[in-house]
Design a protein around this motif. Sequence first.
Motif, PDB file in Angstrom:
ATOM      1  N   LYS A 156      21.324-125.820  50.198  1.00  0.00           N
ATOM      2  CA  LYS A 156      20.419-124.680  50.297  1.00  0.00           C
ATOM      3  C   LYS A 156      19.418-124.617  49.142  1.00  0.00           C
ATOM      4  CE  LYS A 156      24.153-122.051  52.496  1.00  0.00           C
ATOM      5  NZ  LYS A 156      23.565-121.865  53.830  1.00  0.00           N
ATOM      6  N   SER A 157      19.576-125.476  48.138  1.00  0.00           N
ATOM      7  CA  SER A 157      18.746-125.401  46.933  1.00  0.00           C
ATOM      8  C   SER A 157      17.518-126.286  47.065  1.00  0.00           C
ATOM      9  CB  SER A 157      19.565-125.828  45.715  1.00  0.00           C
ATOM     10  OG  SER A 157      18.725-126.002  44.590  1.00  0.00           O
ATOM     11  N   ARG A 158      16.342-125.708  46.806  1.00  0.00           N
ATOM     12  CA  ARG A 158      15.095-126.470  46.880  1.00  0.00           C
ATOM     13  C   ARG A 158      14.933-127.420  45.687  1.00  0.00           C
ATOM     14  NH1 ARG A 158      15.834-125.723  51.128  1.00  0.00           N
ATOM     15  NH2 ARG A 158      14.789-124.378  52.654  1.00  0.00           N
ATOM     16  N   VAL A 159      15.390-127.023  44.502  1.00  0.00           N
ATOM     17  CA  VAL A 159      15.223-127.914  43.350  1.00  0.00           C
ATOM     18  C   VAL A 159      16.084-129.164  43.517  1.00  0.00           C
ATOM     19  CG1 VAL A 159      14.531-126.110  41.733  1.00  0.00           C
ATOM     20  CG2 VAL A 159      16.959-126.685  41.959  1.00  0.00           C
ATOM     21  N   ILE A 160      17.263-129.025  44.131  1.00  0.00           N
ATOM     22  CA  ILE A 160      18.097-130.202  44.377  1.00  0.00           C
ATOM     23  C   ILE A 160      17.475-131.057  45.474  1.00  0.00           C
ATOM     24  CG2 ILE A 160      20.348-130.992  45.206  1.00  0.00           C
ATOM     25  CD1 ILE A 160      21.601-128.626  43.780  1.00  0.00           C
ATOM     26  N   GLU A 161      16.929-130.418  46.504  1.00  0.00           N
ATOM     27  CA  GLU A 161      16.233-131.174  47.547  1.00  0.00           C
ATOM     28  C   GLU A 161      15.042-131.935  46.965  1.00  0.00           C
ATOM     29  OE1 GLU A 161      14.112-130.402  51.924  1.00  0.00           O
ATOM     30  OE2 GLU A 161      15.009-128.736  50.815  1.00  0.00           O
ATOM     31  N   ALA A 162      14.416-131.359  45.924  1.00  0.00           N
ATOM     32  CA  ALA A 162      13.271-132.008  45.278  1.00  0.00           C
ATOM     33  C   ALA A 162      13.695-133.195  44.428  1.00  0.00           C
ATOM     34  CB  ALA A 162      12.516-131.003  44.413  1.00  0.00           C
ATOM     35  N   GLY A 163      14.986-133.300  44.097  1.00  0.00           N
ATOM     36  CA  GLY A 163      15.450-134.449  43.333  1.00  0.00           C
ATOM     37  C   GLY A 163      16.249-134.126  42.090  1.00  0.00           C
ATOM     38  N   ALA A 164      16.443-132.819  41.777  1.00  0.00           N
ATOM     39  CA  ALA A 164      17.218-132.462  40.588  1.00  0.00           C
ATOM     40  C   ALA A 164      18.645-132.988  40.713  1.00  0.00           C
ATOM     41  CB  ALA A 164      17.227-130.946  40.399  1.00  0.00           C
ATOM     42  N   ARG A 165      19.199-133.386  39.572  1.00  0.00           N
ATOM     43  CA  ARG A 165      20.556-133.918  39.549  1.00  0.00           C
ATOM     44  C   ARG A 165      21.501-132.904  38.932  1.00  0.00           C
ATOM     45  NH1 ARG A 165      19.950-139.677  36.818  1.00  0.00           N
ATOM     46  NH2 ARG A 165      18.649-138.479  35.380  1.00  0.00           N
ATOM     47  N   ARG A 166      22.771-132.967  39.344  1.00  0.00           N
ATOM     48  CA  ARG A 166      23.791-132.064  38.810  1.00  0.00           C
ATOM     49  C   ARG A 166      24.714-132.837  37.893  1.00  0.00           C
ATOM     50  NH1 ARG A 166      25.910-131.489  44.349  1.00  0.00           N
ATOM     51  NH2 ARG A 166      24.647-133.392  44.428  1.00  0.00           N
ATOM     52  N   LEU A 167      24.986-132.254  36.753  1.00  0.00           N
ATOM     53  CA  LEU A 167      25.918-132.850  35.798  1.00  0.00           C
ATOM     54  C   LEU A 167      27.162-131.981  35.765  1.00  0.00           C
ATOM     55  CD1 LEU A 167      26.196-135.143  33.646  1.00  0.00           C
ATOM     56  CD2 LEU A 167      25.572-133.420  31.955  1.00  0.00           C
ATOM     57  N   ILE A 168      28.268-132.496  36.271  1.00  0.00           N
ATOM     58  CA  ILE A 168      29.519-131.750  36.302  1.00  0.00           C
ATOM     59  C   ILE A 168      30.272-132.026  35.012  1.00  0.00           C
ATOM     60  CG2 ILE A 168      31.616-131.286  37.617  1.00  0.00           C
ATOM     61  CD1 ILE A 168      29.030-130.737  39.156  1.00  0.00           C
ATOM     62  N   PHE A 169      30.524-130.982  34.224  1.00  0.00           N
ATOM     63  CA  PHE A 169      31.271-131.180  32.985  1.00  0.00           C
ATOM     64  C   PHE A 169      32.372-130.140  32.873  1.00  0.00           C
ATOM     65  CE2 PHE A 169      27.813-128.327  32.026  1.00  0.00           C
ATOM     66  CZ  PHE A 169      28.245-127.467  31.029  1.00  0.00           C
ATOM     67  N   ASP A 170      33.361-130.389  32.000  1.00  0.00           N
ATOM     68  CA  ASP A 170      34.559-129.552  31.989  1.00  0.00           C
ATOM     69  C   ASP A 170      34.844-128.955  30.618  1.00  0.00           C
ATOM     70  OD1 ASP A 170      35.326-131.818  30.668  1.00  0.00           O
ATOM     71  OD2 ASP A 170      37.265-131.999  31.647  1.00  0.00           O
ATOM     72  N   THR A 171      33.805-128.870  29.775  1.00  0.00           N
ATOM     73  CA  THR A 171      33.963-128.249  28.473  1.00  0.00           C
ATOM     74  C   THR A 171      32.916-127.160  28.315  1.00  0.00           C
ATOM     75  OG1 THR A 171      32.541-129.941  27.492  1.00  0.00           O
ATOM     76  CG2 THR A 171      34.925-130.307  27.370  1.00  0.00           C
ATOM     77  N   LYS A 172      33.004-126.399  27.228  1.00  0.00           N
ATOM     78  CA  LYS A 172      32.069-125.291  27.027  1.00  0.00           C
ATOM     79  C   LYS A 172      30.632-125.775  26.896  1.00  0.00           C
ATOM     80  CE  LYS A 172      31.306-121.213  24.137  1.00  0.00           C
ATOM     81  NZ  LYS A 172      31.794-120.432  22.976  1.00  0.00           N
ATOM     82  N   SER A 173      30.425-126.916  26.265  1.00  0.00           N
ATOM     83  CA  SER A 173      29.082-127.471  26.108  1.00  0.00           C
ATOM     84  C   SER A 173      29.168-128.986  26.051  1.00  0.00           C
ATOM     85  CB  SER A 173      28.412-126.929  24.844  1.00  0.00           C
ATOM     86  OG  SER A 173      29.123-127.341  23.690  1.00  0.00           O
ATOM     87  N   THR A 174      28.039-129.643  26.318  1.00  0.00           N
ATOM     88  CA  THR A 174      27.963-131.085  26.218  1.00  0.00           C
ATOM     89  C   THR A 174      26.542-131.463  25.832  1.00  0.00           C
ATOM     90  OG1 THR A 174      28.508-133.167  27.342  1.00  0.00           O
ATOM     91  CG2 THR A 174      27.341-131.524  28.628  1.00  0.00           C
ATOM     92  N   VAL A 175      26.370-132.652  25.290  1.00  0.00           N
ATOM     93  CA  VAL A 175      25.066-133.115  24.838  1.00  0.00           C
ATOM     94  C   VAL A 175      24.643-134.319  25.662  1.00  0.00           C
ATOM     95  CG1 VAL A 175      23.738-134.047  22.897  1.00  0.00           C
ATOM     96  CG2 VAL A 175      25.472-132.285  22.495  1.00  0.00           C
ATOM     97  N   ILE A 176      23.390-134.293  26.157  1.00  0.00           N
ATOM     98  CA  ILE A 176      22.829-135.427  26.877  1.00  0.00           C
ATOM     99  C   ILE A 176      21.572-135.876  26.132  1.00  0.00           C
ATOM    100  CG2 ILE A 176      23.738-134.725  29.109  1.00  0.00           C
ATOM    101  CD1 ILE A 176      21.013-133.614  29.818  1.00  0.00           C
ATOM    102  N   PRO A 177      21.172-137.156  26.280  1.00  0.00           N
ATOM    103  CA  PRO A 177      20.002-137.644  25.545  1.00  0.00           C
ATOM    104  C   PRO A 177      18.692-137.225  26.202  1.00  0.00           C
ATOM    105  CG  PRO A 177      20.940-139.413  26.843  1.00  0.00           C
ATOM    106  CD  PRO A 177      21.859-138.229  27.009  1.00  0.00           C
ATOM    107  N   LYS A 178      17.694-137.005  25.368  1.00  0.00           N
ATOM    108  CA  LYS A 178      16.341-136.703  25.815  1.00  0.00           C
ATOM    109  C   LYS A 178      15.416-137.747  25.208  1.00  0.00           C
ATOM    110  CE  LYS A 178      12.668-133.261  25.243  1.00  0.00           C
ATOM    111  NZ  LYS A 178      12.326-131.927  24.683  1.00  0.00           N
ATOM    112  N   THR A 179      14.642-138.455  26.046  1.00  0.00           N
ATOM    113  CA  THR A 179      13.722-139.470  25.554  1.00  0.00           C
ATOM    114  C   THR A 179      12.492-138.807  24.964  1.00  0.00           C
ATOM    115  OG1 THR A 179      14.483-141.027  27.242  1.00  0.00           O
ATOM    116  CG2 THR A 179      12.398-141.522  26.158  1.00  0.00           C
ATOM    117  N   LEU A 180      12.254-139.052  23.666  1.00  0.00           N
ATOM    118  CA  LEU A 180      11.096-138.475  22.988  1.00  0.00           C
ATOM    119  C   LEU A 180       9.893-139.416  23.027  1.00  0.00           C
ATOM    120  CD1 LEU A 180      12.895-136.939  19.868  1.00  0.00           C
ATOM    121  CD2 LEU A 180      12.326-135.828  22.027  1.00  0.00           C
ATOM    122  N   THR A 181      10.120-140.712  22.806  1.00  0.00           N
ATOM    123  CA  THR A 181       9.048-141.705  22.892  1.00  0.00           C
ATOM    124  C   THR A 181       9.577-142.966  23.552  1.00  0.00           C
ATOM    125  OG1 THR A 181       9.567-142.607  20.697  1.00  0.00           O
ATOM    126  CG2 THR A 181       7.915-140.855  20.797  1.00  0.00           C
TER     127      THR A 181
END
Length: 408
Positions: A156-181
Motif C-alpha cells: 500500500k506504500s507509494r514510497v516502497i513502490e517507487a523503490g525505497a528499501r526497508r532495513l529490518i533491524f532488532d536493536t534500538k539503533s543501527t548505523v549505515i554508511p552514507k556516500t559523501l564523495t
Amino acid sequence: MTDAVIKLRQDRAQLIERGRDMLDKAEAENRNLAATERQDFGAILAQADAISIKIEEAGEPPLHRSSDVPFSQLEAELSEVREEAIKPSAGYTPEGDGLRLLEPHESASKVMESRSDITWGSYLRDRVTRGVDTTDASALVPVGLVAQLIDLSRAKSRVIEAGARRLIFDTKSTVIPKTLTDPVVRWKPELAAITPSDPTFGPLTLTAKTCAVLSYASVELLEDSEAGSAIADTLAASLALEMDRVCLLGSAAAGEPVGIINTADVQKIAGVGVVANYNDFSMAAQMIQEVNGQAGAVILNPALYGCLDRLTDGDHNPLSKPSSCEALKWLQTSQVPVDLTTFAVVGDFSKLVLGIRTSMRLETSREATGAFDTLGIAVRAYIRMDVAVTVPEHFTVLEDVVIEYVGS
C-alpha cells in the motif's frame, strides 16, 4: 541448529531488547522503574528464562537465567549468540548483525525467516476469549504476524513502490554508511604510480522512533468472525500512509523521522508556479543525472497529477511527456498536501531507507475509555522505525507548485 531453535533464540533476543528499552526510557527520564514497569520487566525476564529452558531441552548449550546474573550479562550473552539467533536468508548479504535489507519486491516474511500459520483473526480472537493481560510481555506480537503486517503495508506504500528499501533491524539503533564523495578514476602512464582516490563515507544512524495507532472493535465481532484480518489490513493501510507521509515530509517534530524535503543537500527547484508543461520535471531528472544519479519515480498529489494529465498541446491533443519523464514511474498519494500550493518529489528512491525494528507491540483492552461500556475492545499497536536518505543529491523537490488547469 534447527529452525525451531533459531526462532526461539530470536524470540528471546527480542524480549531482552524490550527489557533494555524499558531501562533506557527510565534512565533518560532520570527515574527508577515504576511499579507497573517493574512488573512488566519481571514478566519479560520470566518469559526469556522460559525460552532458555526450551532451547536447552532441544539439546543446545545452557543460557544464563535472569535470577543468576545481572541483566547486563544477559545482554552480553545475547551479542555472542546473535549471529545464530537471527538467521540470514538465502541471497541476502548482511549489512551487520541482526540487519535485514529488503528490496521493494521482497517479502518480510521470507527474509525474516518467520512465516506464521497464525492469522490476525485467530490471534486477536484468542486475546479476547482468553482475556489476556496485555500489560506484560505477552503483548509482543509474534514475528510472523509482524512480517505479515510489514508486507501488507509494503503493498500500500507509494514510497516502497517507487523503490525505497526497508532495513529490518532488532536493536534500538543501527548505523549505515552514507556516500559523501565518489572515487576519482584517473589514467596513468606506463609504470607510473597510481594516484589513490578513495570514496568518502559518513555514518547515518537509524534510531527506532515510535509510530502508534488505536482502533476499536466489538467483542462479538472478534469472537464470531475473522475480523482480525480486516483490522490488520486497516492497520497496514494506516501504517503505509504514515510511512509515505513521514518519508516525504517528516520534520523531526514530535519525535518523527526527517523526510526527504527536510533532508540537507536534497536538490530543489523553487517557485515552480502554475505547471503548463513537463519542463520542471525534466529539469529535476537532469539535475539528478548531473550528480551521477538516475531518477526512477516521481511522487505527487492526485490533484497535481490530474492537472498534468489534462494538459493539451496547440491542437488540443493530450500533451506528450518528454522521454526523461516517460521513463519515470508516476505515483500519486494524498500524503503530499495541497493548500494554495503543493510539491512533487523526483528521485532515485532506492536511496531512501526505511529502518523498521522487528519488535512490535499490540495491546487489547476491554476497560479502556470507549470500550467497557459498549462491550467493545480497544486495539492499540505500535511499531518503531526511522527514515534515512543515503544520497540526498539523488532527489529533487519541485516546490511551490500551483494547482490550476491550463489548456492551450
